[in-house]
Design an enzyme around this catalytic site. Structure first.
Site, PDB file in Angstrom:
ATOM      1  N   TYR A  45       0.850  -1.216   0.088  1.00  0.00           N
ATOM      2  CA  TYR A  45      -0.386  -0.442   0.149  1.00  0.00           C
ATOM      3  C   TYR A  45       1.174   1.466   0.212  1.00  0.00           C
ATOM      4  CZ  TYR A  45      -4.256  -1.247   0.065  1.00  0.00           C
ATOM      5  OH  TYR A  45      -5.566  -1.038  -0.057  1.00  0.00           O
ATOM      6  N   GLU A  47       0.128   5.118  -0.424  1.00  0.00           N
ATOM      7  CA  GLU A  47      -1.405   6.223  -0.743  1.00  0.00           C
ATOM      8  C   GLU A  47      -0.592   7.223  -0.692  1.00  0.00           C
ATOM      9  OE1 GLU A  47      -2.662   3.659   1.347  1.00  0.00           O
ATOM     10  OE2 GLU A  47      -4.583   3.988   1.149  1.00  0.00           O
ATOM     11  N   ASP A 190      -6.432  13.377 -25.278  1.00  0.00           N
ATOM     12  CA  ASP A 190      -6.354  12.299 -24.763  1.00  0.00           C
ATOM     13  C   ASP A 190      -5.348  11.123 -26.007  1.00  0.00           C
ATOM     14  OD1 ASP A 190      -7.629   9.819 -24.978  1.00  0.00           O
ATOM     15  OD2 ASP A 190      -9.525   9.678 -24.292  1.00  0.00           O
ATOM     16  N   THR A 216      -3.764   6.482 -22.210  1.00  0.00           N
ATOM     17  CA  THR A 216      -4.289   5.058 -21.570  1.00  0.00           C
ATOM     18  C   THR A 216      -2.526   4.569 -22.102  1.00  0.00           C
ATOM     19  OG1 THR A 216      -4.687   4.309 -23.659  1.00  0.00           O
ATOM     20  CG2 THR A 216      -6.305   4.669 -21.064  1.00  0.00           C
ATOM     21  N   LYS A 219      -3.085   0.349 -25.125  1.00  0.00           N
ATOM     22  CA  LYS A 219      -2.806   0.482 -26.665  1.00  0.00           C
ATOM     23  C   LYS A 219      -1.594   0.537 -27.482  1.00  0.00           C
ATOM     24  CE  LYS A 219      -7.300   2.306 -26.130  1.00  0.00           C
ATOM     25  NZ  LYS A 219      -8.015   3.461 -24.286  1.00  0.00           N
ATOM     26  N   ARG A 225      -2.879  -1.521 -18.281  1.00  0.00           N
ATOM     27  CA  ARG A 225      -3.356  -1.937 -18.756  1.00  0.00           C
ATOM     28  C   ARG A 225      -3.110  -0.598 -17.531  1.00  0.00           C
ATOM     29  NH1 ARG A 225      -7.141  -4.230 -21.203  1.00  0.00           N
ATOM     30  NH2 ARG A 225      -8.319  -2.506 -21.335  1.00  0.00           N
TER      31      ARG A 225
END
Ligand code: DSN
Length: 431
Positions: A45, A47, A190, A216, A219, A225
């Protein structure tokens, strides 16, 4: 490896290797990307951001995230990058939250013209919590800049999106900039679909023209991803506070702990994209798409082809997707500009070359692939969508069964499997 899951993964690997994966937003990642993605980094973790974490034990995670950020900055030539967004949609949400107050106006290309849900589509956060105005493409399927300018002047948006998901042409960022400046809007690109083409120098980079960029990573970039948000020099000048606003939008605004295994895999894919071989790959993606488009009777300046099926009948998108799937060719049904049938039962398909090019296919292979696609499409002639809406679901169920039994499609599938199986698949054949 006794779990049922691993058997199913093997089944999917077989499908990916022996089929032609032609959904233009998909690709095959390298063994190294897979290794980072499947690593013990998923256990942690973290954060917060490097040097500013809520939990302890993040010394190594900080190094990994800093490394990914540095690679992103180097690759795109930008002063700031953020790599924690889980995927494209939350990244676009973070950008919108960072730039706009709830209720302010955002403009983007309509979904039906090849835009994206997060650029102001009905039912999406971008039109529920913000006021969305959509521009469209004209009869030539290209962005209608006259309409865009008129809408921008009328609505004075806070932010304008330039970005597409089903648009086979190059984008003119200069024209977008001019319009954004006329109404003092933040311009956000984008580039998810075309990142690889931009890195490879096939498409112009939006960096000199826009304030913020989202891409992203899975692609044409060929990573896991995920997503990255980049801020340009122009963007920093426009709003010197923008970095903090984006960070706060990512966490606590939208997300909790980042996916560190994903961050590491993004870093690996950025290392790969910095190599000269990636430029060659990107150039080949575009060459392959141009040949495939030509063979299918259309044009592409990108990695994708938007094919209208009106010559085969009415509302043929589903039927084509099903028939191609039976033949081992994976594409997606898609609305076409000026959709004559319905957004739910569209008249086109969208297909592309990023994944096939990763497998090593070249122009001559595209000629072969196009000829199989044309043969498959012959099999759907006369399977027109019923005009009566209430008959459509049952009709498509019957079509699916009929296509599953079609002997010609079975024959094509055998040829496709033999052909595709000859091309090594990263992650399976360890290339
Ligand atoms: N689902 C993506 C695509 O296929 O283009 C966009 O988010």
């Amino acid at each position: 490896m006794s779990s049922k899951v691993f058997k199913l993964i093997a089944e999917e690997a077989h499908r990916q290797k022996y089929g032609l994966e032609m959904i233009p937003s998909e690709n095959y990642v390298s063994k190294d990307v897979l290794r980072a993605l499947g690593s013990i980094l998923t256990n942690k973790y973290s954060e917060g951001f490097p040097g500013r974490r809520y939990y302890g034990g993040n010394e190594v995670i900080d190094k990994i995230e800093n490394y990914a950020v540095d690679l992103a900055k180097e690759l795109f030539g930008v002063p700031a990058a953020f790599v924690q967004s889980y995927s494209g949609s939350p990244a676009n949400q973070a950008i919108t939250m960072a730039v706009c107050e709830p209720g302010e106006i955002v403009m983007g290309l309509a979904l039906s013209s090849g835009g994206h849900l997060t650029h102001g589509a009905k039912l999406n956060f971008s039109s529920i919590f913000f006021k969305a105005v959509n521009y469209t493409v004209g009869e030539d399927w290209k962005i209608n800049f006259g309409e865009l300018e008129a809408l921008a002047k009328k609505h004075k948006p806070k932010m304008i999106w330039v970005g597409t998901t089903a648009y086979p042409f190059k984008l003119d960022y200069k024209k977008f900039r001019k319009i954004a400046d006329e109404v003092n809007a933040t311009l956000v690109a984008d580039i998810s679909h075309i990142t690889g083409l931009i890195i490879g120098g096939v498409h112009e980079s939006p960096v000199p023209y826009v304030d913020i960029i989202m891409t992203t990573t899975h692609k044409t970039l060929r990573g896991p991803r995920g997503a990255m948000i980049l801020v340009t020099d122009r963007g920093l000048k426009r709003d010197p506070e923008i970095k903090g606003k984006i960070e706060r939008a990512i966490i606590p605004g939208i997300q909790g702990g980042p996916h560190n295994h994903q961050t590491a895999a993004i870093a690996v894919s950025l290392e790969e994209a910095l190599k000269p071989s990636f430029k060659k790959y990107a150039a080949q993606v575009a060459k392959n798409a141009a040949v495939l488009a030509r063979e299918l009777g259309t044009v592409s300046e990108t990695h994708l082809i938007l094919l209208t099926l009106t010559e085969y009948g009415y509302g043929m998108g589903y039927q084509a997707q099903y028939a191609l799937e039976e033949a081992g060719i994976t594409v997606n049904k898609n609305t076409i500009p000026g959709e004559p049938a319905s957004p739910f039962y569209p008249s086109g398909i969208r297909l592309g070359t990023p994944a096939l090019t990763t497998r090593g296919m070249k122009e001559k292979d595209m000629v072969k692939v196009a000829s199989w696609i044309k043969m498959v499409l012959e099999e759907i002639r006369s399977l027109d969508l019923p005009e009566e809406q209430e008959k459509r679901k049952d009709f498509l169920k019957e079509v699916r069964v009929k296509l599953h039994q079609n002997k010609n499609l079975k024959k094509i599938r055998k040829e496709v499997e033999k052909f595709a199986g000859k091309f090594p698949m990263p992650g399976v054949d360890d290339i």
